[in-house]
Design a protein around this motif. Sequence first.
Motif, PDB file in Angstrom:
ATOM      1  N   HIS A 123      36.110   0.272  74.124  1.00 12.10           N
ATOM      2  CA  HIS A 123      35.434   0.424  72.833  1.00 12.10           C
ATOM      3  C   HIS A 123      35.805  -0.725  71.802  1.00 12.10           C
ATOM      4  N   LYS A 124      34.852  -1.240  71.241  1.00 14.11           N
ATOM      5  CA  LYS A 124      34.946  -2.278  70.154  1.00 14.11           C
ATOM      6  C   LYS A 124      35.016  -1.871  68.746  1.00 14.11           C
ATOM      7  N   PHE A 125      35.968  -1.582  68.096  1.00 15.94           N
ATOM      8  CA  PHE A 125      35.792  -1.116  66.763  1.00 15.94           C
ATOM      9  C   PHE A 125      35.437  -2.091  65.744  1.00 15.94           C
ATOM     10  N   SER A 126      35.695  -3.352  66.000  1.00 15.22           N
ATOM     11  CA  SER A 126      35.117  -4.408  65.209  1.00 15.22           C
ATOM     12  C   SER A 126      35.520  -5.656  65.805  1.00 15.22           C
ATOM     13  N   GLU A 127      35.469  -6.708  65.203  1.00 15.05           N
ATOM     14  CA  GLU A 127      35.771  -8.121  65.629  1.00 15.05           C
ATOM     15  C   GLU A 127      37.324  -8.284  65.878  1.00 15.05           C
ATOM     16  N   ARG A 128      38.097  -7.285  65.147  1.00 17.93           N
ATOM     17  CA  ARG A 128      39.382  -7.519  65.154  1.00 17.93           C
ATOM     18  C   ARG A 128      40.337  -6.552  66.223  1.00 17.93           C
ATOM     19  N   ILE A 129      39.394  -5.320  66.321  1.00 18.53           N
ATOM     20  CA  ILE A 129      40.184  -4.335  67.250  1.00 18.53           C
ATOM     21  C   ILE A 129      39.561  -3.987  68.568  1.00 18.53           C
ATOM     22  N   ASP A 130      40.103  -3.674  69.680  1.00 22.30           N
ATOM     23  CA  ASP A 130      39.286  -3.051  70.615  1.00 22.30           C
ATOM     24  C   ASP A 130      40.311  -2.490  71.539  1.00 22.30           C
ATOM     25  N   ILE A 131      39.843  -1.516  72.267  1.00 23.76           N
ATOM     26  CA  ILE A 131      40.956  -0.736  73.126  1.00 23.76           C
ATOM     27  C   ILE A 131      40.415  -0.606  74.362  1.00 23.76           C
ATOM     28  N   GLY A 132      41.303  -0.370  75.407  1.00 21.90           N
ATOM     29  CA  GLY A 132      40.786   0.050  76.772  1.00 21.90           C
ATOM     30  C   GLY A 132      41.556   1.078  77.485  1.00 21.90           C
ATOM     31  N   ALA A 133      40.905   1.878  78.440  1.00 20.74           N
ATOM     32  CA  ALA A 133      41.563   2.918  79.185  1.00 20.74           C
ATOM     33  C   ALA A 133      41.181   2.806  80.502  1.00 20.74           C
ATOM     34  N   VAL A 134      41.908   3.041  81.334  1.00 21.07           N
ATOM     35  CA  VAL A 134      41.663   3.213  82.893  1.00 21.07           C
ATOM     36  C   VAL A 134      42.313   4.497  83.360  1.00 21.07           C
ATOM     37  N   TRP A 135      41.573   5.272  84.080  1.00 22.19           N
ATOM     38  CA  TRP A 135      42.015   6.353  84.948  1.00 22.19           C
ATOM     39  C   TRP A 135      41.800   6.393  86.236  1.00 22.19           C
ATOM     40  N   VAL A 136      42.650   6.575  87.352  1.00 16.79           N
ATOM     41  CA  VAL A 136      42.318   6.416  88.927  1.00 16.79           C
ATOM     42  C   VAL A 136      42.934   7.502  89.533  1.00 16.79           C
ATOM     43  N   TYR A 137      42.230   7.986  90.539  1.00 19.34           N
ATOM     44  CA  TYR A 137      42.841   9.112  91.523  1.00 19.34           C
ATOM     45  C   TYR A 137      42.528   8.781  92.790  1.00 19.34           C
ATOM     46  N   GLY A 138      43.336   9.001  93.886  1.00 21.16           N
ATOM     47  CA  GLY A 138      42.907   8.749  94.964  1.00 21.16           C
ATOM     48  C   GLY A 138      43.740   9.672  95.997  1.00 21.16           C
ATOM     49  N   THR A 139      43.058  10.298  97.137  1.00 18.91           N
ATOM     50  CA  THR A 139      43.721  11.062  98.182  1.00 18.91           C
ATOM     51  C   THR A 139      44.815  10.206  98.674  1.00 18.91           C
TER      52      THR A 139
END
Length: 831
Positions: free
Chosen positions: A694-710
């Motif tokens: 998600h890009k809040f502005s030209e100065r701040i952005d965030i990222g998230a990753v969630w993974v699941y596997g047998t």
Amino acid sequence: MNKKELSTQSIIRIAFSSSKLLHSLQKKNAQIGLLLLCALLSSSLIAQENYTLSGYVKEAESGETLIGATVYEKTNGTGITTNIYGFYSLTLPKGTYEITYSYVGLQPMIKTIDLVKNIELDVELINGQTLDEVVVTAESSGPSRHQENRMSTTKLSMSKVEALPVLMGERDVIKIVQLLPGVQSGSEGSSGLYVRGGGPDQNLLLLDGVPIYNANHLFGFMSVFNGDAIKSAEVIKGGFPARYGGRLSSVLDIRMKEGNLKKIQGSASVGLISGKFNLEGPIIKDKTSFNISGRRTWIDLLTTPIQKQRIKKGKQEGLTKYHFYDLNIKVNHQFAPGNRLYLSGYLGDDKMSMLTKNVDTSQDEATRVSSEDASLKWGNKIFALRWNKQLNPKLFSNTTLTYSQYKFNLGIKSKENELNTENPVTYDLGSFSEITDYTAKVDFDYIPTNNHYIRFGAGVIYHQFKPTVISEKITEGSTNVNNTQGGGIIKGNEYYGYIEDDMAIGARVKINPGLHFAAFSVNTTNYTSFQPRVAASFLLNDKSSIKVSYSKMNQFIHLLSSPGLGLPTDLWVPSTKRVKPESAEQYGIAYTRSLPFGLEMNVEGFYKTMSNLLEYKDGISVFGSSQNWQDKVVAGKGTSYGAEFLLEKKQGNTTGWIGYTLSWSNRTVPGLNFGKAFPYKYDRRHDISAVITHKFSERIDIGAVWVYGTGLAYTLPTQVYQPLPEADIFQDFEEEGEEGEEENENTDPNIKYIGSRNNQRVPAYHRLDLSVNLHKELKWGERSWSFGVYNAYNRKNPFSVSALRQANGTTKLQQTSLIPVLPYFSYHLKF
């Protein structure tokens, strides 16, 4: 028939014809496949007064060509995308047209063209936000996914993955590929790729068209691909175009930056374990440019002084060092419009050393000193020289010479010295292996009409294999004892040719038929292979489509992997008279739909069969015996099938995707598991990935990753017997079963019987990664701080499981976890 669209009955007839084509290909009748292909390629339009608009699409700021830029004429609904060198060719009837040039993240440009003759026109697009810029996505810069002919294909851009959290903050294209449906990473933190039931050797990893044989740094926790040097990447999991060959499971085609033709610019970054830089600019403005990127760890620079301070004289001392580096270089020169030369190269090495010293004391004085110096080194070297030439407005050629080498060295040197003597005993043990390729190839792009995009070409690869050479030398005074196992060079020649056609039938049907021919010779043994390929797309309406594909693949070289941690002791060996080439056939079907709010959905099903898959025999590895490597292996078969789901958002401030894979992967190997099928170690029933930025502005952005596997499969005994005195029957019974790798036979006298291989699963794997990126414009560039956390909720994921015998005679399973919650940071500068 309406010229703009086909009737439903026509689509049904075309689908029926395609199914008959797949049936003929399934029977492996190369002649019939070739005749059908020629029939498709021979179709032509009614002659009329047509002219061709051709040229290159570039980025205005740097002068770099753009891969996959769209060139579109609205009146006739005719469009095309640029090839990997930015070239396009659009043929239209005589007249005046408005041509739109566009690329994601750049302002589109509209040109009015009076097409009364063939015209060559290069276009430069400027930066802008007129098109929604993707912050992170598995993107296509051209049409929507449902409009594309190909399936099982994803395009990535390194500029779009900067917001994602990754292990230790190292931006890595391999880590992003592992988040796609149908792709697995293997063990915790590994850079390996396991695609649709295949092994890591079945992936064709190309850097500027040159194969990379080992893509791992830091024992697999990082890949050799420096994100600062990469321009684009494309992943293919099925429906392979005929121009690719030599591997069974996937293609990762990575292209390096060409270099800024306008001005000098660069970047530098600092992270937890490494630092890197990128510098590019013109040598001759608008004519010749360069790009150079370098990276090095500083683990050894930080830890070595600390270790030295902690070493104490007396009982024992030890010093461990590790580092890696890589260097990417590319130069390109334009002789004239449509005539360009590229020179690119990559150098990379990993090196680890361990020095130990022991002093044996007796009666309060030292009597014997022993030391051991062990070293492990592996690395790649590649070079490529390419010449692009636009032969005419419809024909583009690319001639390439390449060199690729992968080396592995292991050395152990020990020394024992009795005090008051002058004859120390020295032991030298070494292991060495290498594969080297020399390649020459020529490729052509021919665009006779807007409904046909024909690619054809041929090449030859000269392989040099040096399987494991193990040397041993013992020196005592003036006495030397030498022993060498293995050695010698195995030479092999691989030849191939291909032809394919991206063809449109009306406005709703696209087909890509192709044929790849390959031959391999080693010593007096020769193999040939006809590999038919076909992919078809049926546009149901303006929002959805159905796609089908079939591909046959052959692989003439094999990777012998030692059980355990997957250290770079793996050996590349050729097919021989005794060891047959690997082969695979894959069928696929997909449904793709564009949804509201910029969402795209893709559902794919696949079925793949594989044969002549090599594995070490039970209890044997590269160091297991002095046998020839051909005596150490056994060949088996494999099947893999399943379904993949992808929901993707490409536009807006919030972007990302959700992927889910349901799959089965089995192996059948003579002499293992009583000849019955068993789950592949990396068989993973369920695999989920959720990626969001998600890009809040030209100065701040965030990222998230969630993974699941047998959890991964492993083997445990189903019954354990205590041996009776002189009871040979139990020993015989044990030999008939399978022995588990997890048990220590030397410490457990019990007899273990294993009813089936890979009969247990480790606990499921899952984790959450988070990141925040802070950007600031400076007078001379931009700086960015990235903060993140890997495994945010500290999941103790299993890296391995071992069976430990307890004092009371029972066995207890013990899980080893590798990476806990791990925060990181990096600092990045652009100038």
